[in-house]
Scaffold this active site. Structure first.
Site, PDB file in Angstrom:
ATOM      1  N   ASP A  78       0.814  -1.209   0.000  1.00 53.52           N
ATOM      2  CA  ASP A  78       0.000   0.000   0.000  1.00 53.52           C
ATOM      3  C   ASP A  78       0.850   1.262   0.000  1.00 53.52           C
ATOM      4  O   ASP A  78       0.476   2.277  -0.585  1.00 53.52           O
ATOM      5  CB  ASP A  78      -0.934   0.011   1.221  1.00 53.52           C
ATOM      6  CG  ASP A  78      -2.163  -0.848   0.989  1.00 53.52           C
ATOM      7  OD1 ASP A  78      -2.144  -1.657   0.049  1.00 53.52           O
ATOM      8  OD2 ASP A  78      -3.136  -0.717   1.746  1.00 53.52           O
ATOM      9  N   CYS A 119       0.965  -8.494   4.553  1.00 52.05           N
ATOM     10  CA  CYS A 119       0.464  -7.120   4.442  1.00 52.05           C
ATOM     11  C   CYS A 119      -1.056  -7.027   4.372  1.00 52.05           C
ATOM     12  O   CYS A 119      -1.768  -8.009   4.377  1.00 52.05           O
ATOM     13  CB  CYS A 119       1.142  -6.415   3.280  1.00 52.05           C
ATOM     14  SG  CYS A 119       2.877  -6.028   3.642  1.00 52.05           S
ATOM     15  N   ASP A 120      -1.497  -5.784   4.234  1.00 51.15           N
ATOM     16  CA  ASP A 120      -2.848  -5.343   4.558  1.00 51.15           C
ATOM     17  C   ASP A 120      -3.982  -6.208   4.018  1.00 51.15           C
ATOM     18  O   ASP A 120      -4.864  -6.615   4.763  1.00 51.15           O
ATOM     19  CB  ASP A 120      -3.054  -3.917   4.042  1.00 51.15           C
ATOM     20  CG  ASP A 120      -2.050  -2.938   4.619  1.00 51.15           C
ATOM     21  OD1 ASP A 120      -0.937  -3.369   4.963  1.00 51.15           O
ATOM     22  OD2 ASP A 120      -2.369  -1.752   4.731  1.00 51.15           O
ATOM     23  N   LYS A 121      -4.017  -6.452   2.712  1.00 53.11           N
ATOM     24  CA  LYS A 121      -5.147  -7.165   2.116  1.00 53.11           C
ATOM     25  C   LYS A 121      -4.886  -8.657   2.012  1.00 53.11           C
ATOM     26  O   LYS A 121      -5.814  -9.437   1.792  1.00 53.11           O
ATOM     27  CB  LYS A 121      -5.466  -6.616   0.716  1.00 53.11           C
ATOM     28  CG  LYS A 121      -5.523  -5.105   0.625  1.00 53.11           C
ATOM     29  CD  LYS A 121      -6.430  -4.482   1.659  1.00 53.11           C
ATOM     30  CE  LYS A 121      -6.246  -2.995   1.755  1.00 53.11           C
ATOM     31  NZ  LYS A 121      -4.895  -2.537   2.096  1.00 53.11           N
ATOM     32  N   CYS A 191       5.300  -2.606   8.101  1.00 49.73           N
ATOM     33  CA  CYS A 191       5.726  -1.350   8.718  1.00 49.73           C
ATOM     34  C   CYS A 191       5.574  -1.407  10.234  1.00 49.73           C
ATOM     35  O   CYS A 191       4.620  -1.971  10.761  1.00 49.73           O
ATOM     36  CB  CYS A 191       4.950  -0.183   8.126  1.00 49.73           C
ATOM     37  SG  CYS A 191       5.275   0.059   6.368  1.00 49.73           S
ATOM     38  N   GLU A 441      -6.818   4.614  -0.045  1.00 48.41           N
ATOM     39  CA  GLU A 441      -6.420   5.156   1.249  1.00 48.41           C
ATOM     40  C   GLU A 441      -5.979   6.607   1.093  1.00 48.41           C
ATOM     41  O   GLU A 441      -5.292   6.948   0.130  1.00 48.41           O
ATOM     42  CB  GLU A 441      -5.277   4.339   1.855  1.00 48.41           C
ATOM     43  CG  GLU A 441      -5.713   2.973   2.320  1.00 48.41           C
ATOM     44  CD  GLU A 441      -4.611   2.207   3.019  1.00 48.41           C
ATOM     45  OE1 GLU A 441      -4.940   1.208   3.684  1.00 48.41           O
ATOM     46  OE2 GLU A 441      -3.434   2.595   2.913  1.00 48.41           O
ATOM     47  N   SER A 466      -5.109   4.808   5.635  1.00 48.24           N
ATOM     48  CA  SER A 466      -4.032   3.915   6.039  1.00 48.24           C
ATOM     49  C   SER A 466      -4.110   3.709   7.548  1.00 48.24           C
ATOM     50  O   SER A 466      -4.552   4.593   8.285  1.00 48.24           O
ATOM     51  CB  SER A 466      -2.687   4.535   5.675  1.00 48.24           C
ATOM     52  OG  SER A 466      -1.635   3.934   6.396  1.00 48.24           O
TER      53      SER A 466
END
Length: 549
Positions: A78, A119-121, A191, A441, A466
């Site tokens: 992202d 990560c995110d998704k 992160c 985002e 985010s």
């Protein structure tokens, strides 16, 4: 075994012939086939180390009498996709990931799955697939990256994003920004703060789908290697006992995940992902209303970046998610089954070494309410979300004139041209699941605002944020502008009032006037093709998790 569908009997002779081409022999045909969904890629820091970590997993599967079959799925960073057309593909990638894992597991009839996201998704996408497939599965999240260090200060990726605004407003030199850029992200992993990737890892562990300690075991640590090894070993216990995701992903387990999310002050993206995962499970009902109900009951007990000063390494050293859950034990459903083949209560029995300076007790929390709040009003009849744990106390109630933009790009230009002043309410619309499409985002606008030290500016959007965004940022406004939502009726100079304690967000315009304005609204049209066009046609609203229907 489920894999007998592709390897047993006369009618599967040709199948076995192809499996022999992969290196299998007669003995291998008698062993369970373990699918390993690896999201390794060179371009995403959170996933670059999975190429090595998967070898540990495959070795352990072989040692325990299984046949490992590694396959790849995608991963979007992202941070790299931010603030350009690429971000439109981020949230939609969740559905591709879920469909990829489902397709591979069904086509090749794996007996069980080991899922390796970071990560995110990717985390929610793999969990959606696990719930959909309902075969024994365990998740090994890739782990956080170590925070960076510069001039004696601990830093991370969000320091860089906010520093860009500081340079543009003359508060920092480009040389200082360059030093920050080179030091903030020192190596593999997600992160370093409690942004979306790490929030989802924490909730995966809380749901019971990864081993205790997995979420905060850092990407480059020996702890992560050991968690991976034990997870690969544990999949055989899940197979033996026939423990499936449906035994773990219960209503109570989802409530536990939301409780921990609120206590940590996690990313607002969880209000998309947790309902989306729950949508794949029968007899489970998870909506944003459940987040709001629990947010009044659950204290905020961890002050982690971006809402505080600690990083994931501090949480790891303080006791990890087991330490968090131990402190919340009296508020949780402790009889839920987990991938340990034991209950939450049994997993927490030996947890005692907790640093209460990082993981506060519920008696002495950071704040009395959970980190996420759900607001309703004539701007968002179906709800919207704010990460109240990352909002200064003096901005929990705010009323100001609107400056309205029909895209992220338009808003960023206005911020960079110093057209936004303290007191304003920035409105960014047509960035929802359908309107974007893809619900981008808004980290760049929020970081630009914070970098300019405009601490009394609110931002509202039908897009999302985010996990690294901070400040009075209200997202997921539903219905979105592209679906005829009232956010489409807001004009420059209108007053919007936000009251987080009272859970309200209202446009100070008569309801009849709002409806009259909406008659004249012409939605923004985008020239779409390919996957985004399909996604726009199928995506539901943010309050429904933006799942495809």
């Amino acid at each position: 075994m489920r894999s007998d569908n592709v390897k047993k009997g006369l009618n599967r002779t040709s199948h076995r012939s192809l499996l022999r081409a992969c290196g299998l022999d007669d003995d291998d045909m008698k062993k369970p086939f373990i699918g390993i969904a690896n999201s390794y890629t060179d371009v995403v820091p959170g996933h670059m180390h999975l190429k090595d970590l998967v070898e540990v997993v495959k070795e352990e599967v072989l040692k325990n009498g299984g046949i490992p079959f590694e396959f790849d799925t995608m991963a979007v960073c992202d941070g790299i996709a931010m603030n350009h057309e690429g971000m439109r593909y981020s949230l939609p990638s969740r559905e591709i990931i879920a469909n990829t894992v489902e397709s591979m597991a069904m086509a090749h009839q794996f007996d069980a799955l080991i899922l390796m996201p970071t990560c995110d998704k990717v985390v929610p996408g793999m969990l959606m697939a696990a719930a959909r497939l309902n075969i024994p599965a365990i998740v090994i999240t890739g782990g956080p990256m170590m925070p960076g260090k510069l001039n004696g200060e601990v830093i991370d990726f969000i320091n860089v994003t906010e520093a860009v605004g500081a340079v543009q407003s003359g508060k920092m030199s480009e040389e200082e920004l360059y030093e920050l850029e080179c030091a903030a992200c020192p190596g593999p992993g997600s992160c370093a703060g409690l942004f979306t990737a790490n929030t989802m890892a924490c909730l995966t562990e809380t749901l019971g789908m990864s081993l205790p300690g997995c979420a905060t075991a850092h990407a480059v640590s020996d702890h992560k290697v050991e968690v991976a090894r034990q997870s690969a070993k544990q999949i055989f216990k899940l197979l033996e006992d026939d423990i499936k995701p449906s035994d773990i992903l219960t209503q109570e387990a989802f409530e536990n995940a939301i409780i921990v999310d609120l206590a940590l002050g996690g990313s607002t993206n969880t209000t998309l992902h947790i309902p989306a995962i729950a949508n794949e499970v029968d007899d489970v009902d998870v909506t944003i209303d459940l987040f709001d109900k629990l947010s009044h009951q659950i204290p905020y007990i961890c002050s982690i970046r971006p809402g505080g000063h600690n990083h994931m390494i501090d949480v790891e050293n303080a006791g990890g998610i087991p330490g968090v859950m131990k402190n919340l034990e009296s508020l949780m459903h402790t009889d839920c089954m987990t991938v340990t083949a034991e209950t939450v209560k049994e997993n927490l029995e030996d947890v005692c070494d907790v640093n209460y300076d990082v993981i506060h007790t519920i008696e002495e929390p950071v704040r009395d309410e959970g980190g996420i709040a759900v607001l309703y009003g004539n701007v968002a009849p179906n709800g919207c979300v704010i990460k109240q744990g990352a909002v200064n106390e003096d901005m929990l109630v705010h009323s100001g004139p609107c400056k309205v933009f029909n895209s992220e790009e338009e808003a960023v230009v206005a911020i960079e041209n110093d057209e936004i002043i303290d007191g304003d309410v920035v409105v960014i619309r047509y960035e929802g699941p359908k309107g974007g499409p893809g619900m981008r985002e808004m980290l760049n606008p929020t970081a630009a605002i914070m970098g300019r030290e405009l601490f009394h500016v609110a931002l509202i959007t039908d897009g999302r944020f985010s996990g690294g965004s901070r400040g009075p940022c209200v997202g997921h406004i539903s219905p979105e502008a592209a679906a005829g939502g009232p956010i489409g009726a807001i004009k420059d100079g209108d007053i919007v009032s936000i009251n987080v304690p009272e859970r309200t967000i209202n446009l100070e315009v008569d309801d009849a006037e709002i409806q009259e304005r909406l008659k004249d609204v012409k939605p923004v049209e985008r020239n779409l093709k390919g996957w985004l066009r399909q996604y726009q046609q199928l995506a539901t609203s943010a309050d429904k998790g933006a799942v495809l229907k």
